[in-house]
Every structure is written in structure tokens, then in C-alpha cells.
Design a protein around this motif. Structure first.
Motif, short mmCIF file in Angstrom:
data_model
loop_
_atom_site.label_atom_id
_atom_site.label_comp_id
_atom_site.label_asym_id
_atom_site.label_seq_id
_atom_site.Cartn_x
_atom_site.Cartn_y
_atom_site.Cartn_z
N ARG A 118 -1.31 73.80 30.54
CA ARG A 118 -0.90 73.34 31.86
C ARG A 118 -0.09 72.06 31.73
NH1 ARG A 118 -5.04 74.59 36.64
NH2 ARG A 118 -5.30 76.79 36.19
N PRO A 119 0.77 71.67 32.62
CA PRO A 119 1.13 72.40 33.83
C PRO A 119 2.19 73.46 33.57
CG PRO A 119 2.30 70.33 33.77
CD PRO A 119 1.43 70.36 32.56
N CYS A 173 2.92 70.06 40.95
CA CYS A 173 3.52 71.08 40.09
C CYS A 173 4.53 71.94 40.84
CB CYS A 173 2.44 71.98 39.53
SG CYS A 173 1.34 71.15 38.39
N PHE A 174 4.18 72.27 42.09
CA PHE A 174 5.10 73.10 42.90
C PHE A 174 5.38 72.37 44.20
CE2 PHE A 174 2.82 75.96 40.10
CZ PHE A 174 3.87 76.69 39.55
N CYS A 212 -2.82 74.28 45.11
CA CYS A 212 -3.16 73.43 43.97
C CYS A 212 -4.65 73.19 43.93
CB CYS A 212 -2.41 72.11 44.05
SG CYS A 212 -2.98 70.92 42.82
N GLY A 213 -5.28 73.58 42.86
CA GLY A 213 -6.71 73.39 42.70
C GLY A 213 -7.07 71.97 42.25
N GLY A 214 -6.08 71.13 42.05
CA GLY A 214 -6.33 69.75 41.69
C GLY A 214 -6.91 69.55 40.31
N CYS A 215 -6.36 70.25 39.31
CA CYS A 215 -6.93 70.12 37.96
C CYS A 215 -6.52 68.81 37.30
CB CYS A 215 -6.52 71.30 37.09
SG CYS A 215 -4.84 71.24 36.47
N GLY A 216 -5.45 68.21 37.75
CA GLY A 216 -5.02 66.94 37.18
C GLY A 216 -3.87 67.04 36.21
N ALA A 217 -3.47 68.27 35.84
CA ALA A 217 -2.43 68.42 34.83
C ALA A 217 -1.07 67.91 35.32
CB ALA A 217 -2.31 69.88 34.40
N ASN A 218 -0.91 67.83 36.63
CA ASN A 218 0.39 67.41 37.14
C ASN A 218 0.64 65.92 36.88
OD1 ASN A 218 -1.62 66.71 39.04
ND2 ASN A 218 -0.02 66.39 40.57
N CYS A 229 -1.69 78.66 41.10
CA CYS A 229 -1.17 77.32 41.38
C CYS A 229 0.02 77.32 42.33
CB CYS A 229 -0.76 76.65 40.08
SG CYS A 229 -2.15 76.26 39.02
S1 SF4 Z 1 -2.25 70.25 39.21
FE1 SF4 Z 1 -0.77 71.87 38.77
S2 SF4 Z 1 -1.77 73.04 37.17
FE2 SF4 Z 1 -3.37 71.82 38.12
S3 SF4 Z 1 -4.22 73.12 39.70
FE3 SF4 Z 1 -2.63 71.89 40.68
S4 SF4 Z 1 -0.80 73.19 40.57
FE4 SF4 Z 1 -2.25 74.04 39.11
#
Ligand code: SF4
Lengths: 612, 214
Positions: free
Chosen positions: A282-283, A610-611, A597-603, A593
Motif C-alpha cells: 500500500r498505497p 489515496c483517491f 478509505c478504511g483509514g489504514c494510514g498508508a496514505n 479503497c
Molecule cells: S489510506 Fe489509502 S490504502 Fe489505506 S485504506 Fe485509505 S485509501 Fe486504502
């Protein structure tokens, strides 16, 4: 010369050109004009290693620098290993035939856990001390590693000087630059490592102390000498601007993936909860259709290959997939090039995409529903519905396909016998669909089911989960076998202790270094090959070291437990993984995604959503 | 559309690539050269390429032959220069011409063989003066014993220190083929001691009528 000596024996071994180099596209430099030499080692045989995309990228990237020279090294097959040991031929690099012991860097790529014993054997064949602590203060050779298994490098911690976390395009060169500067100033190994640990993405395991609780779990991982408390992976933000080779080495022998490939995107929007790659990379970032086409053409022209593959975790998720295929097909059709898309997804496998691909090749279709029931597919967040499977199969059958392969996992969290029977039922429905279609293709239908034992991996929502034990998997397989009625369905089931060993290594800690060493001493080599894997070697090494494989493979971890990789940050937060784990147990899905956005933090590495 | 035949060298470490691999390697070389190669018709068109006489793994050659077809005529030197620019180290096209003979016309081939070991010329003379030289040959019906002695013509022999250089002419082609390694293997077995085969070089391919195959 070593080259002449080697040539004397090459006719004794299978596929001698694995060991003789000289392929089109290899890079040979004048040693006297090179400052830093890098031996890129793939811990498996040539045919496997040469198929690996990451190696091709880094090989060309390093060699673009005039004064750096990267060469290739593979694990010799056992026949060649025997010759090398008998004739005292040290492990050498294919371009120069120089022993790699004298190189500045010896870098391994960690693609799968079962390759670890090959690493130890290759170090030994090279004449390099296996344990880092025995290498002394001379700065070279620096033994480094990167690749997906670096996300939990602890089972290898005692063997490596440093690990590279995440994407290597920038950090490899930064390391080599630092090395050159420090070596020229007379620095020692430990001085270099101390400095290197300050580069983002570089993990120097010898600078961390690990303490354990009485129950065997980890108490704390403590950095020394100013090393960072958490080490964060590296990410290439802009894929269009990231380095991509225009030329790759063209092997003489047929290799596993014998084609050129363009990486169309990195990361994945899907969030399947069992899939480590989906979280590690990710991302989501994609190349423009234009870049993909241009890179694909350049590679076809420089290599002469007649097959081009668009590679990624999920190529059909590219936002411009149809445009990209149209553009590419005009070129590939005219040039007699096959276009292959190895990772089409079942749910957005549209009719038009399929027609485009079928003009090129009509082989079997492969789908990976991964679980037999909707309930369990929701648990693992594989957002594929039965309707979608059926719809895609219908399109495929109309298009003339008569072979369907279905991939499943067994031993998934919350799995019951109902889910296992569901696998058979799904396959039966595919069979019924085929025979209900008057417009179906001629010929017999074949639906094959293949099941693999689930291995919980770090940095996934299932990192807390126990692996199902072998006896229970065997019982489940019997349930599945009983549930299959149609003769058109073939199930290939295979159980091996390899899955448990893989599970141990995937989530293992530093105490496993000694186990690996003992397994290797006992003859363990190329363990990813069924013919060489010997379970007893592993189980006796566990016993010898007072470790229980079930502790690592089959134990549930609490959310609070300090994991062996807790000090490593792949940008996906633990909070998110816990949230996803809870949702899994509640049977709730998380949308892709791109929708939510599930808020994983990768952005955080992008500095934007991310989008957007 | 025009048929071409090239004579090429296979020397150095490309001797470790098998016939099948050579075929693939040449297809890619022609594709890289951007010559207007002809592809077969049909559902899976492929680049047309033909090798009238295969060379065994481990042998080098200065007289290999390969046929291919171009969709239009291209000057000879352009073919040579474009092919040579795209071939790997060790493969080199020497000449190009229109095919004169066909594969079934091939009758024999010459090899220079260099062997290393003590007293080799003595051993060789004993070996070759045997009444019969029997070897096992794999056939479709299983192993068969054949006498290869009448098939071997010695065209030259020099010995220097521990090196023995032989020039052998052996039957080749569809009408009966004797692989040069069958001879060296039989000799090694006869001598009952380690003999190093340091070089096998194919030097000429002849037609049954005695002319050079071209
Ligand atoms: S931060 Fe990006 S990769 Fe993570 S859940 Fe949100 S959209 Fe997906």
C-alpha cells in the motif's frame, strides 16, 4: 581463471547455461573503473530467480550508475552444488565470474520464507561467515536483504548486516553512496552500520536488543546507538517517474515466467484480509496507460520476446485498463506478441476486456474465490459474490472456454464444515451452468479445484490468528472430497508440513535463527522444493533449541502482544489491523479503497488521500 | 518472400545452450534485428526457422547452418550486419546465401577434437585398431549394440605434450548420424582413466555427394 575452471565441469550438470552467463542484456563493466560492486543474490535456482521482476528493476537501476556494478547470483541446483564443493569453486557472479566474497555488497531478495536455508547455504558456498557477529570489522562484504519477507526479518536477524524495508529504488543507491564515502574514509563495518541505520527504510538488527517474557512472548525490542525506535518502509510516490528498465537479461534456457513484463501498478485497492502483499505494497499507485505502453514496447524491442505481461496484484483495477489494452494490442498484434494479463479479477472481468484478451490467447480461466461461502468470503473480505462468479463463467463459456480453475484456501479464521462443503457446491454450480447453456463451447468441461492451507502473515488483519493444524486440514479435505459429486470436477489437494514451517518463519522471532542454522547444518537447502524439504530436519531443530513450532504457527495472539515485527512500520497501522480483524469476526466487509478509505494510514507517504 | 540460409559460428560459452534453446535464442535475435521475418499462417503464427543439422550440447562450430524466410528481399550485408548486431556473444553469422541443398542431402560432418591426458596417442591408436568398437545406442526399441568403427574416418592427428588433437569425419544427417560424443565417450571408457575433452569443434558439413553443404 575461475571461469576456465568452472567450464571444465559444466557438462556434468543439468542445464549448464544456468551457470555460464553471457546472455543478451547482461551488463559487463571494466572492474578497474568500478567503485562499488553489488552481488544480487536470488536464493533459488536460475530459472526461478530470473523470472523475478524486482531483480530486473534493481539490476538495471544500479548498473545505470557508471561506477557501480550489479551482477546476478543464483542458488546452484544440487548437482552443481556438489561440483562446487568437490572442486572448491566459490559462489561466483554470472557477469564477471568473480567470487562474490570480495564484493562490497551481497544482497539477497526475500520472496518466500522457505528460501531461507538456501541463503545460508549460499553464504557458505561464497565463503562468507554465516553469522553477522563473525564477520569482523572489515567493511565488506556487507550482507543485506530486501523484498517482502523483510517485513518480519527477525528469523534472519543474526545473519544479516542490514535489511531494506519497502521499495528499493532509492534506498539502494543511498546505501551504496554512503558505503562508498565511508569505505574511502576507512570506516569499519560497525561504523557504517550505525550510520546506515539512520537512513529511512534501513533496519540494522544488531542495533536492537530483544527481551522475552517467561511465556516466550516478546517483552520489548530496544534500540541502541541512536537507532530509530521504529523503522519505516520506503515508498516510491510517483510511479510514472520511478525507474523502469528498458532492457533486461534474456535467458537462454526457458525460465518460469518466460516473458517481459511491465508493472502497471503497485499496491491493491481490495483489502483481502489474508493477503500480505495487499497490505505491504500500500498505497495504490498506478502508471499512466501511456507509460505502460511505452515501457512495454521498449522491452519487447530490446529483448525480442514475443510475450508481454502486464503485472501487478490486480491489473484490471487500473483506471485506464481498456484504453491501455487497446493501445497495446495495436502494437502487439502487428508484432506477433502475446499479451498476457496474469491477474484479472473475477468481478470486473468485463466482456470487452475478455474479448480483447481472447483474441490473443484462449487457455483456461483461473479464478480465486478463496472461500466456499459468501459468509466466509465476507470474513476474509474477498468481495466476490457467487453471482459474479457465475456471470463471469457465463461470459467465459460463451467465449469458448471449457476449463475453469478455482483456487481456495483451507483453514481460514471462523471456517466451518459448511464453508468447506460450499467449495464443492460452488464448483457444482459452475458445472450446472455450463451444461444449461445451449450456446456453450464444444468439448468437455473441466473444473479443477485447488486448495492451499492458509498461512497467517504479519501486517495483515489475520496476523493474530492461529494456523489450522495439519490433522484438522486433513479432516476438512475428506469433507470436501465427500461433497464433490460431478465427474467434471477434479480436486487437487495436497498437505505438507511446509505450511506449518512457513507459518513459523513468517511470524517468528530471533530465536529461530539458531533453528535455521541447525536445519541448514543438517543438510537443509532449497526447502521450497518438495523433493528437498524434509520435515524431520525442522522438527528436530525446534526440539534441539527448546522451541515449539505450535507456539509460532498455531497460537492466537492478543491485540496487545508485542509482535517480533512491532518495531517495523509498513505504514498500515496496528489500530487498522485490529479494526479489520474485529470486522472479520463480525462478518463485515470493507469496501475497496477507491470507494471508501478504511483509514489504514498508508496514505501518509503521499501527503494526500489515496483517491482524492 | 525469399528464403535465406546463413552459416554461423557457435563458439565459446554458447556451447552450453541446447538445440532447443538455440532455436529460441535465434528467434529473439531475428526479432531484435527488425528484419522483415516471415511468420507462418494460422491461428498461432510463429517465426519460421529451420536448422538442417543439430549440434550437440557442449560442442562448438564454425559451420552451423540456419534457414529462415523474409517477406521481402534484403541485401546480404545488411542481413549479416543486422543479425550480428543482435546476436549474443559467441554466435556470429559468417555468410548468407540462398539454400542450395536440403537437409536430407547431408551426409557427413568433420570435427576437431582435443583431448587431454597422459599417453593419449598410444591409447588412441590401440582404441582405433580394435577389430570392432562396440557401443550402446538408445533406439525406440531399447538399447542396441552397434559397431561404430566403420563409421569413423580419421583425417588428421597431432599429439603435443598431453594434448591429442584429432580430426574426425563422421556420418551425419537423416541417413545415419554418429554423434561425436559417442566416440569420445567410447574412448574414455576404453582408456579406463580420466580423459578431459577440452574441445569439440565442428568444422565442415558435407553432402552425400561430397560437396560442402550450402
Ligand atoms: S489510506 Fe489509502 S490504502 Fe489505506 S485504506 Fe485509505 S485509501 Fe486504502
Amino acid at each position: 581463471m575461475l571461469k576456465d575452471k568452472i567450464e571444465q565441469y559444466l557438462l556434468e550438470v543439468q542445464k549448464p547455461s544456468r551457470y555460464s552467463g553471457g546472455e543478451v542484456g547482461q551488463v559487463v563493466k571494466d572492474k578497474s573503473k568500478v567503485d562499488v560492486r553489488f552481488a544480487f543474490c536470488f536464493p533459488d535456482v536460475y530459472d526461478v530467480g530470473m523470472s523475478h521482476l524486482g531483480m530486473k528493476i534493481l539490476y538495471s537501476l544500479i548498473n545505470e550508475r557508471e561506477n557501480y556494478w550489479c551482477e546476478r547470483v543464483f542458488a546452484p541446483w544440487t548437482d552443481m552444488e556438489e561440483v562446487m564443493r568437490r572442486e572448491q569453486i566459490p559462489l561466483y557472479a554470472l557477469e564477471s565470474f568473480d567470487p562474490i566474497k570480495d564484493f562490497d555488497f551481497i544482497g539477497f531478495t526475500l520472496q518466500y520464507e522457505m528460501s531461507y536455508t538456501a541463503i545460508l547455504n549460499m553464504l557458505d558456498l561464497a565463503g562468507v561467515p554465516i553469522f553477522q557477529r563473525d564477520r569482523g570489522e572489515t567493511i565488506f562484504p556487507m550482507i543485506v536483504a530486501g523484498g517482502p519477507c523483510s517485513c518480519n526479518p527477525e528469523p534472519l536477524a543474526d545473519f544479516f548486516d542490514l535489511f531494506i524495508l519497502g521499495e528499493g529504488e532509492e534506498v539502494n543507491l543511498e546505501l551504496m553512496d554512503l558505503y562508498k564515502e565511508m569505505r574511502d574514509n576507512g570506516a569499519t563495518r560497525s561504523e557504517f552500520l550505525k550510520k546506515a541505520s539512520q537512513i529511512q527504510g534501513v533496519y540494522v538488527p544488531s542495533l536492537y536488543d530483544v527481551t522475552y517474557h517467561e511465556d516466550g512472548t516478546i517483552d520489548a525490542v530496544t534500540p541502541r546507538e541512536n537507532a530509530p525506535a521504529t523503522i519505516t518502509k520506503r515508498v516510491m510516490v510517483n510511479m510514472d517517474e520511478s525507474y523502469y528498465p528498458k532492457q533486461v537479461v534474456v535467458p537462454f534456457i526457458e525460465i518460469v515466467h518466460d516473458r517481459v513484463s511491465v508493472e502497471v501498478l503497485r499496491g491493491c485497492i481490495r483489502g483481502c484480509r489474508f493477503c500480505q502483499a495487499g497490505f505491504l505494497y500500500r498505497p495504490f499507485r498506478e502508471k499512466s496507460a501511456e507509460t505502460v505502453c511505452q515501457q512495454g514496447k521498449a522491452l519487447c524491442e530490446s529483448t525480442g520476446y514475443d510475450e508481454l505481461s502486464l503485472s501487478s496484484l490486480s491489473t484490471s483495477d487500473h483506471s485506464q485498463i481498456e484504453e491501455m489494452l487497446d493501445q497495446l494490442l495495436t502494437y502487439t498484434d502487428e508484432r506477433h506478441i502475446n499479451l498476457s494479463l496474469p491477474s484479472l479479477r473475477i468481478d470486473n472481468f468485463s466482456k470487452s476486456v475478455m474479448e480483447k484478451v481472447t483474441t490473443i490467447r484462449k487457455s483456461g480461466l483461473t479464478f480465486a474465490p478463496e472461500a466456499g461461502t459468501q459468509r466466509l468470503r465476507d470474513v476474509i473480505n474477498k468481495n466476490v459474490t457467487e453471482d459474479e462468479v457465475m456471470r463471469t463463467c457465463r461470459i467465459a463459456f460463451e467465449g469458448g472456454y471449457t476449463q475453469v480453475k478455482l483456487y481456495f484456501m483451507m483453514g481460514l479464521p471462523t471456517e466451518t464444515d459448511e464453508d468447506i462443503v460450499g467449495i464443492a457446491q460452488l464448483a457444482e454450480k459452475v458445472v450446472d451452468l455450463f451444461y444449461s447453456m445451449p450456446e456453450r463451447a464444444k468439448g468437455k468441461l473441466q473444473v479443477s479445484i485447488s486448495t492451499a492451507t492458509f498461512v497467517p502473515k504479519p501486517f495483515t488483519p489475520f496476523e493474530f490468528e492461529p494456523q489450522t493444524e495439519k490433522a484438522e486440514i486433513l479432516r476438512k479435505q475428506a469433507v470436501l472430497k465427500k461433497a464433490i459429486k460431478s465427474k467434471r470436477i477434479k480436486a487437487s489437494m495436497h498437505v505438507s508440513d511446509i505450511s506449518q514451517i512457513e507459518a513459523v518463519l513468517a511470524r517468528g522471532d530471533r530465536r529461530l535463527c539458531q533453528v535455521l542454522y541447525d536445519v541448514w547444518k543438517d543438510g537443509g537447502y532449497l526447502d521450497s522444493w518438495d523433493e528437498f524439504f524434509k520435515a524431520e530436519r525442522w522438527y528436530s531443530a525446534f526440539e534441539k533449541n527448546g522451541l515449539d513450532p505450535a507456539f509460532y504457527a498455531n497460537r492466537t495472539r492478543s491485540y496487545e502482544e508485542v509482535m517480533p515485527w512491532s518495531h517495523i512500520d509498513y505504514m498500515v497501522s496496528k489500530k487498522f489491523l485490529i479494526r479489520e480483524n474485529q470486522k472479520a469476526h463480525a462478518g463485515e466487509t470493507t469496501p475497496p479503497c477507491r470507494e471508501y478509505c478504511g483509514g489504514c494510514g498508508a496514505n501518509k507517504c503521499l501527503g494526500r488521500p489515496c483517491f482524492p | 518472400m525469399k528464403d535465406y540460409r546463413i552459416t554461423f559460428e557457435k563458439r565459446g560459452r554458447v556451447k552450453y545452450i541446447s538445440h532447443l534453446d538455440l532455436n529460441r535464442c535465434m528467434i529473439r535475435a531475428i526479432r531484435r534485428s527488425d528484419l522483415p521475418a516471415w511468420y507462418t499462417e494460422g491461428f498461432h503464427p510463429h517465426l519460421y526457422l529451420m536448422f538442417p543439422l543439430a549440434l550437440s550440447l557442449g560442442a562448438e562450430s564454425i559451420c552451423e547452418v540456419m534457414d529462415f524466410r523474409l517477406t521481402e528481399e534484403v541485401p546480404d550485408d545488411e542481413i549479416l550486419s543486422r543479425l550480428n548486431a543482435s546476436m549474443p556473444e559467441g554466435l556470429k553469422a559468417i555468410s548468407v546465401h540462398e539454400p542450395k541443398y536440403e537437409a536430407q542431402h547431408i551426409g557427413s560432418a568433420c570435427y576437431d577434437v582435443t583431448l587431454q591426458g597422459e599417453n593419449l596417442s598410444q591409447f588412441w591408436n590401440d582404441f582405433i585398431s580394435q577389430e570392432q568398437i562396440l557401443t550402446e545406442k538408445k533406439t525406440k526399441k531399447g538399447m542396441k549394440t552397434i559397431d561404430i568403427k566403420p563409421m569413423i574416418t580419421i583425417e588428421g592427428m597431432t599429439a603435443e605434450n598431453d594434448n591429442l588433437c584429432l580430426s574426425l569425419r563422421l556420418p551425419a544427417g537423416n541417413e545415419g548420424n554418429l554423434n561425436v560424443t559417442v566416440v569420445t565417450d567410447a574412448f574414455q571408457k576404453y582408456a579406463e582413466k580420466p580423459i578431459l575433452v577440452t574441445k569439440i569443434l565442428r568444422t565442415k558439413i558435407f553432402c552425400q555427394n561430397g560437396e560442402i553443404f550450402s
